[in-house]
Design an enzyme around this catalytic site. Structure first.
Site, PDB file in Angstrom:
ATOM      1  N   TYR A  34       0.849  -1.195   0.000  1.00 58.49           N
ATOM      2  CA  TYR A  34       0.000   0.000   0.000  1.00 58.49           C
ATOM      3  C   TYR A  34       0.879   1.238   0.000  1.00 58.49           C
ATOM      4  O   TYR A  34       1.797   1.356   0.833  1.00 58.49           O
ATOM      5  CB  TYR A  34      -0.898  -0.009   1.242  1.00 58.49           C
ATOM      6  CG  TYR A  34      -1.782   1.202   1.387  1.00 58.49           C
ATOM      7  CD1 TYR A  34      -2.803   1.454   0.471  1.00 58.49           C
ATOM      8  CD2 TYR A  34      -1.619   2.090   2.451  1.00 58.49           C
ATOM      9  CE1 TYR A  34      -3.630   2.571   0.620  1.00 58.49           C
ATOM     10  CE2 TYR A  34      -2.444   3.200   2.608  1.00 58.49           C
ATOM     11  CZ  TYR A  34      -3.444   3.427   1.685  1.00 58.49           C
ATOM     12  OH  TYR A  34      -4.265   4.527   1.830  1.00 58.49           O
ATOM     13  N   ASP A  38       9.325   2.268   0.353  1.00 53.75           N
ATOM     14  CA  ASP A  38       8.286   2.878   1.171  1.00 53.75           C
ATOM     15  C   ASP A  38       8.483   2.334   2.590  1.00 53.75           C
ATOM     16  O   ASP A  38       8.031   1.229   2.914  1.00 53.75           O
ATOM     17  CB  ASP A  38       6.912   2.510   0.605  1.00 53.75           C
ATOM     18  CG  ASP A  38       5.771   3.072   1.431  1.00 53.75           C
ATOM     19  OD1 ASP A  38       6.022   3.530   2.567  1.00 53.75           O
ATOM     20  OD2 ASP A  38       4.622   3.043   0.949  1.00 53.75           O
ATOM     21  N   LYS A  50       5.038   7.728  10.050  1.00 52.30           N
ATOM     22  CA  LYS A  50       4.714   6.957  11.255  1.00 52.30           C
ATOM     23  C   LYS A  50       5.736   7.126  12.388  1.00 52.30           C
ATOM     24  O   LYS A  50       5.788   8.188  12.991  1.00 52.30           O
ATOM     25  CB  LYS A  50       4.489   5.484  10.887  1.00 52.30           C
ATOM     26  CG  LYS A  50       3.240   5.342   9.982  1.00 52.30           C
ATOM     27  CD  LYS A  50       2.666   3.964   9.906  1.00 52.30           C
ATOM     28  CE  LYS A  50       1.369   3.987   9.099  1.00 52.30           C
ATOM     29  NZ  LYS A  50       0.776   2.711   8.863  1.00 52.30           N
TER      30      LYS A  50
HETATM   31  N1  PLP Z   1       2.787   3.532   2.771  1.00 59.01           N
HETATM   32  C1  PLP Z   1       2.586   2.591   3.704  1.00 59.01           C
HETATM   33  C2  PLP Z   1       3.506   1.415   3.737  1.00 59.01           C
HETATM   34  C3  PLP Z   1       1.547   2.700   4.617  1.00 59.01           C
HETATM   35  O1  PLP Z   1       1.344   1.741   5.524  1.00 59.01           O
HETATM   36  C4  PLP Z   1       0.713   3.844   4.554  1.00 59.01           C
HETATM   37  C5  PLP Z   1      -0.389   4.024   5.495  1.00 59.01           C
HETATM   38  O2  PLP Z   1      -0.671   3.233   6.343  1.00 59.01           O
HETATM   39  C6  PLP Z   1       0.957   4.796   3.557  1.00 59.01           C
HETATM   40  C7  PLP Z   1       2.003   4.608   2.689  1.00 59.01           C
HETATM   41  C8  PLP Z   1       0.091   6.017   3.432  1.00 59.01           C
HETATM   42  O3  PLP Z   1       0.379   6.911   4.435  1.00 59.01           O
HETATM   43  P1  PLP Z   1      -0.709   8.042   4.826  1.00 59.01           P
HETATM   44  O4  PLP Z   1      -1.914   7.307   5.331  1.00 59.01           O
HETATM   45  O5  PLP Z   1      -0.004   8.837   5.887  1.00 59.01           O
HETATM   46  O6  PLP Z   1      -0.969   8.831   3.619  1.00 59.01           O
END
Ligand code: PLP
Length: 440
Positions: free
Chosen positions: A149, A248, A276
């Site tokens: 994601y 990511d 996070k």
């Molecule tokens: N990338 C990863 C691996 C994530 O787990 C998340 C959200 O949980 C995101 C990107 C997106 O981040 P945001 O919700 O702060 O836009």
């Protein structure tokens, strides 16, 4: 007349959620918050690993706000620094001395990063990083992996990323109605851990690929580790084809190790996304890489902006959090012990209850899912998700929530542990699961 929450005669989660739904669409400002919960839960406060609902019930939380709170909710150290900063001005729109401090801390912590830009969310940072990759390479294609994601923006949100596969995982099915279908035509998706598919794609279209983006340890289809050599092969093929490798590390950054999965697994990306844990629970994200890669932004040729990007309160949180983690990196041993103990005890509990389940861990991130049948070994993404018993998991979640343990009703969302998940808390977690399984 508008009835405020204070005027509701007997405030319960249910009554307050109903009232909230009248003014906040769906009751919460994220679809993930409004998805799958069976018994309404509206919170009043949180501290450590505990949350309290508006009725005063205390629950143990293992979702922990999807992962930022390594030191637990309302950690006084991070809170103190941010509170002080709020009194001194939270945002001016002018460079601040904290930018330098936070940038230096990130560069010292993450092996592949020399320069960063700050953003407000993972989605934003990823959007900017992929745009930078397209600008730098002069190419359009971005490669993603099933089950990973990368936020909800137009060019990356696919069906499989939010449903956990099943629905046309290889095709460009937009993840939500209203998205521009053609926006995904430059985003290709591969099965995770499938080296052959990866090599085939690079052989056919390597010269068109701007970036390969992935969670180095997948955390959004449950925890799915990369098979040995898979990340290294992606890195080799990206480098030899002139594509940028983007990690990511929104989940893994400062979570699986201080320097993230790139430090733990020894593979260096060209660009890294952080959020996070790095922000200690405050809304902040960052993307960064080597000076050469970031040069178009340094020259203001590539575009990235945001009124709140790098606001002083958010950057202060980064300084406080990274400072605290770097002062005492032994926190990762503690977290690993907590994670290891819970993994073992949960695995035993499911076996003792005669339930097929998958418990997979990366340090203090654990995914827990009931399965429809027995599964041996660590699943690659493709093989794993179809066996998850989503309905049984939701029933288990509801029983646990009523008994004082909160985890997300979606089994693809992992549990995030903190240093506040002490042995007595783990006893309560395991006891609640045991008891709930007996009533499932
Ligand atoms: N990338 C990863 C691996 C994530 O787990 C998340 C959200 O949980 C995101 C990107 C997106 O981040 P945001 O919700 O702060 O836009």
């Amino acid at each position: 007349m508008v009835q405020t929450s204070a005027e509701l005669t007997r405030v319960t989660s249910e009554s307050l959620l109903d009232a909230t739904r009248a003014v906040v669409a769906g009751g919460g400002s994220s679809n993930m918050r409004n998805l799958g919960i069976q018994t309404p839960l509206v919170l009043d406060r949180s501290a450590g690993c505990r949350i309290w609902d508006v009725e005063g019930n205390e629950l143990i939380d293992v979702n922990m706000g999807y992962g930022p709170h390594l030191f637990g909710y309302a950690d006084p150290d991070v809170l103190g620094v941010v509170a002080q900063r709020l009194r001194l001005g939270a945002i001016t729109g002018i460079p601040h001395r904290l930018d330098h401090e936070a940038g230096e801390l990130i560069a010292a912590t993450f092996p592949s990063i020399e320069q960063v830009r700050f953003a407000n969310s993972g989605t934003e940072a990823i959007t900017s990083a992929l745009r930078l990759a397209r600008f730098t390479t002069g190419r359009d294609l971005v490669v993603t992996f099933e089950g990973h994601y990368h936020g909800w923006s137009e060019t990356v949100l696919r069906k499989a990323a939010i449903t956990g596969g099943g629905a046309d995982p290889h095709g460009a099915v937009p993840g939500a109605p209203g998205m521009i279908p053609s926006a995904l035509s430059y985003t290709l998706q591969l099965p995770w851990n499938d080296t052959e598919a990866l090599e085939r794609l690079f052989a056919e279209r390597g010269g068109e690929i701007a970036a390969v983006i992935l969670e180095p340890i997948c955390g959004n289809a449950g925890v799915v580790h990369p098979l040995p050599g898979f990340l290294e092969r992606i890195a080799e093929l990206s480098a030899s084809n002139g594509a940028l490798l983007v990690f990511d590390e929104v989940i893994t950054g400062c979570r699986v190790a201080l320097g993230g999965a790139q430090e733990l697994l020894g593979v260096r990306p060209d660009l890294t996304i952080l959020s996070k844990v790095v922000g200690g629970g405050f809304p902040v994200a960052a993307f960064g890489g080597g000076k050469e890669i970031m040069a178009p932004l340094a020259r203001n040729e590539a575009f990235h902006a945001g009124v709140f990007s790098g606001n002083h309160a958010a950057v202060a949180a980064v300084v406080a959090m990274l400072g605290k983690l770097r002062d005492d990196p032994s926190v990762y041993e503690t977290l690993d012990l907590i994670g290891g103990e819970l993994e073992q005890r949960l695995t035993k509990t499911f076996v003792a209850a005669g339930r097929h389940a998958r418990v997979v861990r990366a340090g203090s991130v654990i995914s827990v899912a009931l399965l429809t049948e027995r599964q041996d070994g660590v699943p690659a993404y493709d093989a794993g998700v179809p066996l998850i018993d989503f309905a049984a998991h939701r029933r288990l979640q509801d029983l646990c929530q009523r008994a004082g343990l909160y985890f997300h009703p979606n089994p693809l969302e992992p549990w995030f542990l903190s240093v506040t998940h002490t042995p007595d808390v783990l006893d309560r977690v395991v006891g609640t699961i045991e008891e709930s399984l007996s009533r499932l």
